[in-house]
Design a protein around this motif. Sequence first.
Motif, PDB file in Angstrom:
ATOM      1  N   ILE A 100       0.813  -1.224   0.000  1.00 59.05           N
ATOM      2  CA  ILE A 100       0.000   0.000   0.000  1.00 59.05           C
ATOM      3  C   ILE A 100       0.847   1.276   0.000  1.00 59.05           C
ATOM      4  CG2 ILE A 100      -1.717   1.340   1.282  1.00 59.05           C
ATOM      5  CD1 ILE A 100      -2.855  -1.051  -0.210  1.00 59.05           C
ATOM      6  N   PRO A 101       1.875   1.412   0.849  1.00 54.30           N
ATOM      7  CA  PRO A 101       2.664   2.654   0.825  1.00 54.30           C
ATOM      8  C   PRO A 101       3.353   2.911  -0.514  1.00 54.30           C
ATOM      9  CG  PRO A 101       3.106   1.409   2.836  1.00 54.30           C
ATOM     10  CD  PRO A 101       2.339   0.505   1.923  1.00 54.30           C
ATOM     11  N   HIS A 102       3.618   1.861  -1.282  1.00 53.94           N
ATOM     12  CA  HIS A 102       4.320   2.016  -2.555  1.00 53.94           C
ATOM     13  C   HIS A 102       3.367   2.327  -3.707  1.00 53.94           C
ATOM     14  CE1 HIS A 102       8.090   0.569  -0.809  1.00 53.94           C
ATOM     15  NE2 HIS A 102       7.382  -0.370  -0.194  1.00 53.94           N
ATOM     16  N   VAL A 103       2.100   1.965  -3.551  1.00 56.49           N
ATOM     17  CA  VAL A 103       1.142   2.144  -4.639  1.00 56.49           C
ATOM     18  C   VAL A 103       0.961   3.618  -4.994  1.00 56.49           C
ATOM     19  CG1 VAL A 103      -1.293   1.884  -5.275  1.00 56.49           C
ATOM     20  CG2 VAL A 103      -0.073  -0.025  -4.233  1.00 56.49           C
ATOM     21  N   ALA A 104       0.989   4.487  -3.990  1.00 56.06           N
ATOM     22  CA  ALA A 104       0.801   5.915  -4.252  1.00 56.06           C
ATOM     23  C   ALA A 104       1.847   6.454  -5.225  1.00 56.06           C
ATOM     24  CB  ALA A 104       0.854   6.693  -2.939  1.00 56.06           C
ATOM     25  N   PHE A 105       3.043   5.888  -5.180  1.00 64.84           N
ATOM     26  CA  PHE A 105       4.130   6.374  -6.037  1.00 64.84           C
ATOM     27  C   PHE A 105       4.285   5.555  -7.312  1.00 64.84           C
ATOM     28  CE2 PHE A 105       5.177   7.358  -1.612  1.00 64.84           C
ATOM     29  CZ  PHE A 105       5.360   8.739  -1.699  1.00 64.84           C
ATOM     30  N   GLY A 156       1.987   2.866  -8.320  1.00 63.47           N
ATOM     31  CA  GLY A 156       0.805   2.184  -8.812  1.00 63.47           C
ATOM     32  C   GLY A 156       0.850   0.704  -8.455  1.00 63.47           C
ATOM     33  N   TRP A 157      -0.161  -0.021  -8.935  1.00 65.75           N
ATOM     34  CA  TRP A 157      -0.188  -1.478  -8.721  1.00 65.75           C
ATOM     35  C   TRP A 157       0.682  -2.116  -9.806  1.00 65.75           C
ATOM     36  CZ3 TRP A 157      -2.424  -3.279  -4.361  1.00 65.75           C
ATOM     37  CH2 TRP A 157      -3.363  -2.455  -3.708  1.00 65.75           C
ATOM     38  N   ALA A 158       1.976  -1.900  -9.663  1.00 64.44           N
ATOM     39  CA  ALA A 158       2.924  -2.276 -10.708  1.00 64.44           C
ATOM     40  C   ALA A 158       3.961  -3.257 -10.166  1.00 64.44           C
ATOM     41  CB  ALA A 158       3.622  -1.022 -11.243  1.00 64.44           C
ATOM     42  N   PRO A 159       4.709  -3.912 -11.070  1.00 60.46           N
ATOM     43  CA  PRO A 159       5.729  -4.864 -10.623  1.00 60.46           C
ATOM     44  C   PRO A 159       6.736  -4.256  -9.656  1.00 60.46           C
ATOM     45  CG  PRO A 159       5.309  -5.159 -12.953  1.00 60.46           C
ATOM     46  CD  PRO A 159       4.521  -3.943 -12.532  1.00 60.46           C
ATOM     47  N   LEU A 183      -2.914  -8.465  -5.684  1.00 60.14           N
ATOM     48  CA  LEU A 183      -3.049  -7.694  -4.448  1.00 60.14           C
ATOM     49  C   LEU A 183      -4.083  -6.583  -4.601  1.00 60.14           C
ATOM     50  CD1 LEU A 183       0.658  -7.454  -3.267  1.00 60.14           C
ATOM     51  CD2 LEU A 183      -1.121  -9.042  -2.510  1.00 60.14           C
ATOM     52  N   ALA A 184      -4.169  -5.992  -5.783  1.00 61.89           N
ATOM     53  CA  ALA A 184      -5.196  -4.967  -6.026  1.00 61.89           C
ATOM     54  C   ALA A 184      -6.593  -5.574  -5.925  1.00 61.89           C
ATOM     55  CB  ALA A 184      -4.995  -4.336  -7.404  1.00 61.89           C
ATOM     56  N   ILE A 185      -6.745  -6.773  -6.442  1.00 60.49           N
ATOM     57  CA  ILE A 185      -8.030  -7.473  -6.340  1.00 60.49           C
ATOM     58  C   ILE A 185      -8.347  -7.789  -4.883  1.00 60.49           C
ATOM     59  CG2 ILE A 185      -9.204  -9.648  -6.894  1.00 60.49           C
ATOM     60  CD1 ILE A 185      -7.747  -9.546  -9.630  1.00 60.49           C
ATOM     61  N   ALA A 186      -7.351  -8.268  -4.145  1.00 56.61           N
ATOM     62  CA  ALA A 186      -7.548  -8.567  -2.726  1.00 56.61           C
ATOM     63  C   ALA A 186      -7.913  -7.306  -1.941  1.00 56.61           C
ATOM     64  CB  ALA A 186      -6.288  -9.205  -2.150  1.00 56.61           C
ATOM     65  N   MET A 233      -5.761   1.441 -13.422  1.00 56.99           N
ATOM     66  CA  MET A 233      -5.282   0.154 -13.929  1.00 56.99           C
ATOM     67  C   MET A 233      -6.421  -0.674 -14.506  1.00 56.99           C
ATOM     68  SD  MET A 233      -3.258  -2.916 -11.940  1.00 56.99           S
ATOM     69  CE  MET A 233      -4.680  -3.388 -10.939  1.00 56.99           C
ATOM     70  N   PHE A 234      -7.548  -0.754 -13.779  1.00 61.90           N
ATOM     71  CA  PHE A 234      -8.651  -1.594 -14.243  1.00 61.90           C
ATOM     72  C   PHE A 234      -9.419  -0.980 -15.409  1.00 61.90           C
ATOM     73  CE2 PHE A 234      -8.266  -3.388  -9.845  1.00 61.90           C
ATOM     74  CZ  PHE A 234      -7.910  -4.674 -10.245  1.00 61.90           C
ATOM     75  N   ALA A 235      -9.083   0.265 -15.753  1.00 64.85           N
ATOM     76  CA  ALA A 235      -9.688   0.885 -16.935  1.00 64.85           C
ATOM     77  C   ALA A 235      -8.945   0.507 -18.216  1.00 64.85           C
ATOM     78  CB  ALA A 235      -9.703   2.407 -16.778  1.00 64.85           C
ATOM     79  N   LEU A 236      -7.761  -0.058 -18.069  1.00 66.32           N
ATOM     80  CA  LEU A 236      -7.007  -0.478 -19.246  1.00 66.32           C
ATOM     81  C   LEU A 236      -7.742  -1.616 -19.953  1.00 66.32           C
ATOM     82  CD1 LEU A 236      -3.418  -0.524 -17.676  1.00 66.32           C
ATOM     83  CD2 LEU A 236      -4.370   1.202 -19.234  1.00 66.32           C
TER      84      LEU A 236
END
Length: 232
Positions: A18-23, A25-28, A56-59, A109-112
Amino acid sequence: MSQTPLDPVKQQLLDAIIPHVAFDGWAPVAFNAAIADAGVDPAVARTICPRGAIDLAIAFHEQGDAAMVAALDAADLTGMRFRDKVAHAIRLRLRAIPDKEAVRRGTAMFALPHMAADGARLVWGTADAIWTALGDTSDDANWYTKRLTLSGIYAAVVLYWLGDDSTGGQATDAFIDRRIDGVMQFEKVKAQLRDNALLKPLTMPLARLMAGIKAPRRDMDPDLPGVWRDPT
């Protein structure tokens, strides 16, 4: 409705990402950082989350649904009109979100195109969770139309909420009420058209067709959108 608790390692990874997603995204890169922060063996992490950050985004989304259902179960809805119960459920779903930026990144991401099916399934799952928690007993075409309509409302509310900087989310509260009022007006017009004797020759064939549509059975593939959840 109950949700199977996350695997403890997957929960560790979700908390760590979660802390990394802000910078990132839900990326590798965020997934790899979560692995390092959580001290999880990379091979184990990739076994539990074959799609990496996507899993993890789905979870993250599904945990929000479970938190909303728990809050609904604990809420006193006595005396509420049904439309107000639905509105309250949507508000509880928003309150269950611990990190707004994680939702913003997830929405993008889910809009892609290649992620749209996953995004639609998650929104449908939220709508299904709300209707199920509120005691929906429909087993015909209404089962689908209720969830389809609420999916549209919830998706619109989330987009509005992401851009809402009003005090206490007042603008979002008003938007929720407007969207539900619009649906109620539409349903009222539908009922009037259905009961109009002059239109019966046109509406009856469609009514007969819709009467043959049934809600999903409990023994259907659980990966299909909107199937019945095991209540145990």
